[in-house]
Design a protein around this motif. Structure first.
Motif, PDB file in Angstrom:
ATOM      1  N   GLU A  39       0.685  -1.360   0.072  1.00 24.23           N
ATOM      2  CA  GLU A  39      -0.002   0.033  -0.067  1.00 24.23           C
ATOM      3  C   GLU A  39       0.942   1.327  -0.014  1.00 24.23           C
ATOM      4  OE1 GLU A  39      -3.929   1.360   2.539  1.00 24.23           O
ATOM      5  OE2 GLU A  39      -2.032   1.311   3.574  1.00 24.23           O
ATOM      6  N   HIS A  40       1.997   1.443   0.836  1.00 22.57           N
ATOM      7  CA  HIS A  40       2.675   2.558   0.951  1.00 22.57           C
ATOM      8  C   HIS A  40       3.259   2.817  -0.305  1.00 22.57           C
ATOM      9  CE1 HIS A  40       5.879  -0.475   1.673  1.00 22.57           C
ATOM     10  NE2 HIS A  40       6.729   0.381   1.214  1.00 22.57           N
ATOM     11  N   TYR A  45       2.674   6.826  -6.018  1.00 20.61           N
ATOM     12  CA  TYR A  45       2.182   7.303  -7.372  1.00 20.61           C
ATOM     13  C   TYR A  45       0.742   7.991  -7.636  1.00 20.61           C
ATOM     14  CZ  TYR A  45       6.312   4.685  -8.240  1.00 20.61           C
ATOM     15  OH  TYR A  45       7.613   3.973  -8.174  1.00 20.61           O
ATOM     16  N   ALA A  46       0.328   8.413  -6.509  1.00 22.94           N
ATOM     17  CA  ALA A  46      -1.226   8.976  -6.474  1.00 22.94           C
ATOM     18  C   ALA A  46      -0.991  10.354  -6.973  1.00 22.94           C
ATOM     19  CB  ALA A  46      -1.546   9.331  -4.990  1.00 22.94           C
ATOM     20  N   GLN A  47      -2.201  10.613  -7.853  1.00 20.51           N
ATOM     21  CA  GLN A  47      -2.445  11.834  -8.487  1.00 20.51           C
ATOM     22  C   GLN A  47      -1.815  11.863  -9.905  1.00 20.51           C
ATOM     23  OE1 GLN A  47      -4.882  13.643  -7.632  1.00 20.51           O
ATOM     24  NE2 GLN A  47      -5.302  12.539  -6.152  1.00 20.51           N
ATOM     25  N   GLY A  48      -0.635  10.822 -10.202  1.00 22.11           N
ATOM     26  CA  GLY A  48       0.053  11.051 -11.230  1.00 22.11           C
ATOM     27  C   GLY A  48      -0.150  10.183 -12.321  1.00 22.11           C
ATOM     28  N   ASP A  56      -0.207  -7.902  -8.300  1.00 22.00           N
ATOM     29  CA  ASP A  56      -0.881  -8.272  -7.125  1.00 22.00           C
ATOM     30  C   ASP A  56      -0.650  -7.238  -6.245  1.00 22.00           C
ATOM     31  OD1 ASP A  56      -1.932 -10.778  -8.219  1.00 22.00           O
ATOM     32  OD2 ASP A  56      -0.097 -11.754  -7.665  1.00 22.00           O
ATOM     33  N   ASP A  57      -0.850  -6.085  -6.610  1.00 20.71           N
ATOM     34  CA  ASP A  57      -0.403  -4.721  -5.832  1.00 20.71           C
ATOM     35  C   ASP A  57      -1.789  -4.627  -4.634  1.00 20.71           C
ATOM     36  OD1 ASP A  57       1.798  -4.128  -7.433  1.00 20.71           O
ATOM     37  OD2 ASP A  57       0.334  -3.652  -8.800  1.00 20.71           O
ATOM     38  N   GLN A  58      -1.306  -4.324  -3.453  1.00 19.58           N
ATOM     39  CA  GLN A  58      -2.404  -3.763  -2.354  1.00 19.58           C
ATOM     40  C   GLN A  58      -3.093  -2.741  -2.768  1.00 19.58           C
ATOM     41  OE1 GLN A  58      -0.005  -3.933   1.195  1.00 19.58           O
ATOM     42  NE2 GLN A  58      -0.006  -6.174   1.084  1.00 19.58           N
ATOM     43  N   ILE A  59      -4.089  -2.657  -3.562  1.00 18.99           N
ATOM     44  CA  ILE A  59      -5.059  -1.414  -3.814  1.00 18.99           C
ATOM     45  C   ILE A  59      -6.225  -1.413  -2.977  1.00 18.99           C
ATOM     46  CG2 ILE A  59      -6.216  -0.271  -5.952  1.00 18.99           C
ATOM     47  CD1 ILE A  59      -4.474  -2.109  -7.702  1.00 18.99           C
ATOM     48  N   THR A  60      -5.898  -0.638  -2.045  1.00 21.95           N
ATOM     49  CA  THR A  60      -6.995  -0.474  -0.992  1.00 21.95           C
ATOM     50  C   THR A  60      -7.733   0.310  -1.268  1.00 21.95           C
ATOM     51  OG1 THR A  60      -5.283   0.815   0.503  1.00 21.95           O
ATOM     52  CG2 THR A  60      -5.409  -1.664   0.776  1.00 21.95           C
ATOM     53  N   LYS A  61      -8.784   0.827  -0.146  1.00 27.91           N
ATOM     54  CA  LYS A  61      -9.477   1.983  -0.497  1.00 27.91           C
ATOM     55  C   LYS A  61      -8.815   3.329  -0.572  1.00 27.91           C
ATOM     56  CE  LYS A  61     -13.399   4.135   2.083  1.00 27.91           C
ATOM     57  NZ  LYS A  61     -12.594   5.271   2.966  1.00 27.91           N
ATOM     58  N   VAL A  63      -5.688   3.790  -1.269  1.00 28.25           N
ATOM     59  CA  VAL A  63      -5.046   3.967  -2.613  1.00 28.25           C
ATOM     60  C   VAL A  63      -5.947   4.358  -3.361  1.00 28.25           C
ATOM     61  CG1 VAL A  63      -3.722   2.764  -4.304  1.00 28.25           C
ATOM     62  CG2 VAL A  63      -3.181   2.291  -2.039  1.00 28.25           C
ATOM     63  N   LEU A  64      -6.878   3.734  -3.799  1.00 24.45           N
ATOM     64  CA  LEU A  64      -7.990   4.274  -4.726  1.00 24.45           C
ATOM     65  C   LEU A  64      -8.294   5.804  -4.707  1.00 24.45           C
ATOM     66  CD1 LEU A  64     -10.305   0.895  -4.576  1.00 24.45           C
ATOM     67  CD2 LEU A  64      -8.964   1.885  -6.845  1.00 24.45           C
ATOM     68  N   GLU A  65      -8.811   6.259  -3.287  1.00 28.47           N
ATOM     69  CA  GLU A  65      -9.182   7.565  -3.266  1.00 28.47           C
ATOM     70  C   GLU A  65      -7.902   8.375  -3.444  1.00 28.47           C
ATOM     71  OE1 GLU A  65     -12.707   6.821   0.300  1.00 28.47           O
ATOM     72  OE2 GLU A  65     -10.620   7.390   0.772  1.00 28.47           O
ATOM     73  N   SER A  66      -6.795   8.098  -3.140  1.00 30.12           N
ATOM     74  CA  SER A  66      -5.882   8.867  -3.398  1.00 30.12           C
ATOM     75  C   SER A  66      -5.181   9.164  -4.835  1.00 30.12           C
ATOM     76  CB  SER A  66      -4.477   8.371  -2.727  1.00 30.12           C
ATOM     77  OG  SER A  66      -3.934   7.146  -3.337  1.00 30.12           O
ATOM     78  N   TYR A  67      -5.962   8.009  -5.769  1.00 27.86           N
ATOM     79  CA  TYR A  67      -5.643   8.340  -7.239  1.00 27.86           C
ATOM     80  C   TYR A  67      -6.500   9.091  -8.337  1.00 27.86           C
ATOM     81  CZ  TYR A  67      -1.698   5.120  -7.409  1.00 27.86           C
ATOM     82  OH  TYR A  67      -0.086   4.409  -7.244  1.00 27.86           O
ATOM     83  N   LEU A  68      -7.757   9.531  -7.312  1.00 29.91           N
ATOM     84  CA  LEU A  68      -8.815  10.148  -7.981  1.00 29.91           C
ATOM     85  C   LEU A  68      -8.657  11.588  -7.964  1.00 29.91           C
ATOM     86  CD1 LEU A  68     -11.849   8.050  -6.694  1.00 29.91           C
ATOM     87  CD2 LEU A  68     -10.776   7.876  -9.191  1.00 29.91           C
TER      88      LEU A  68
END
Length: 306
Positions: A39-40, A45-48, A56-61, A63-68
């Motif tokens: 997750e860390h 790479y959030a926002q980019g 098999d990355d730990q794509i948590t809630k 993480v998802l929110e940070s990418y939006l």
């Protein structure tokens, strides 16, 4: 548009896929990845990122929110999507794509091969002959035994088909299935433990089936049961499996997946001659891998409007 490439299979062919993505007008981002991103690392790479060719990355809630709001699609390499918080992705309107059924033949034939390697000591015999020995062992065969398949989707059905080719009786457990397309008897997990000489794990990992193979379930299984896992490492409590191998409750184990990957060289499972190990690579046929490469890219392009 920027695309994060974190799946090992494309990273292993970085030059090839870097060129492919750039030809589409995309800017690939290549992180340093050891099997998958925790997750860390994902959060770095959030926002980019506009698209994500994920492993098999730990794509948590989180993480998802940070990418939006920038992220438009997660195109997962392969079939398993249990490392992604799918409920959060759906709520946040982030499409998640994969390649269902792509590894039916590749993984199911590998499961049988790994099973034979564990029970007939194929690799050990090969090593001994190369060292100048000429061993004559006596090992259990598969003909006449009952194969219990846990998870009877595409891969599970492929294992069932091949097990019948070995002269085995096949039963299956799948909580999402009342009847099987090929007529295989669907049983409860307890009944499978009671009846199966060989247990082959072919299911997704969920919070409900984490450590489904544990000290209690192994105690319920038949004496001298044989275990094959080509699904996810977390399905098996490895400490319990080691104890069962030591006691003889488990006669052999064929394992392509583990709780920690890569498997440490001092892992206790490596001390057993009746354990065959592999590197989470049961999907390793040229045909299957090339199909998933193409499908993963097409899923990405479709959602990016290319």
């Amino acid at each position: 548009m920027h695309v994060l490439v974190s799946n090992i299979m494309m990273i292993n062919e970085k030059d090839r896929f870097d060129a492919v993505l750039r030809e589409k007008g995309l800017m690939p981002i290549w992180p340093e990845v050891n099997q998958f991103m925790a997750e860390h690392q994902c959060l770095e790479y959030a926002q980019g990122v506009d698209g994500w060719l994920a492993g098999d990355d730990q794509i948590t809630k989180t993480v998802l929110e940070s990418y939006l709001p920038r992220l438009k699609v997660i195109s997962k390499w392969g079939t398993g999507i249990d490392s992604i918080d799918l409920k959060a992705a759906q709520r946040l309107n982030v499409p998640v794509c994969n390649s269902p059924g792509a590894f039916r033949d590749a993984v199911s034939e590998y499961a049988i091969g790994l099973l034979l390697a564990a029970t007939r000591r194929l690799a050990r015999t090969d090593r001994m002959i190369r060292a100048g020995e000429w061993p004559k062992g006596r090992f259990p065969g598969m003909t006449g035994k009952t194969m219990g398949v846990v998870g009877y989707g595409a891969i599970g059905q492929g294992v069932g088909q091949r097990a019948r080719g070995l002269g085995m009786n096949v039963i299956a457990h799948d909580p999402h299935m009342d009847s099987a397309p090929d007529g295989t008897q669907i049983v409860s997990f307890d009944d499978l433990l009671d009846q199966a000489d060989v247990i082959c794990l072919c299911c997704n990992q969920t919070p409900e089936n984490y450590h489904q193979i544990n000290a209690d379930t192994l105690e319920k299984a038949r004496d001298q049961v044989i275990l094959c896992n080509v699904a996810r490492g977390g399905l098996v409590d490895e400490a319990a499996l080691i104890a069962a191998l030591q006691s003889g409750k488990v006669a052999a184990a064929a394992l392509d997946v583990f709780e920690q990957e890569p498997l440490p060289t001092d892992h206790p499972l490596l001390q057993f001659e009746n354990v065959a190990v592999s590197s989470h690579n049961a999907n390793s046929t040229v045909q299957a891998i090339e199909y998933v490469h193409e499908n993963t890219l097409n899923n990405l392009y479709r959602h990016l409007g290319l």
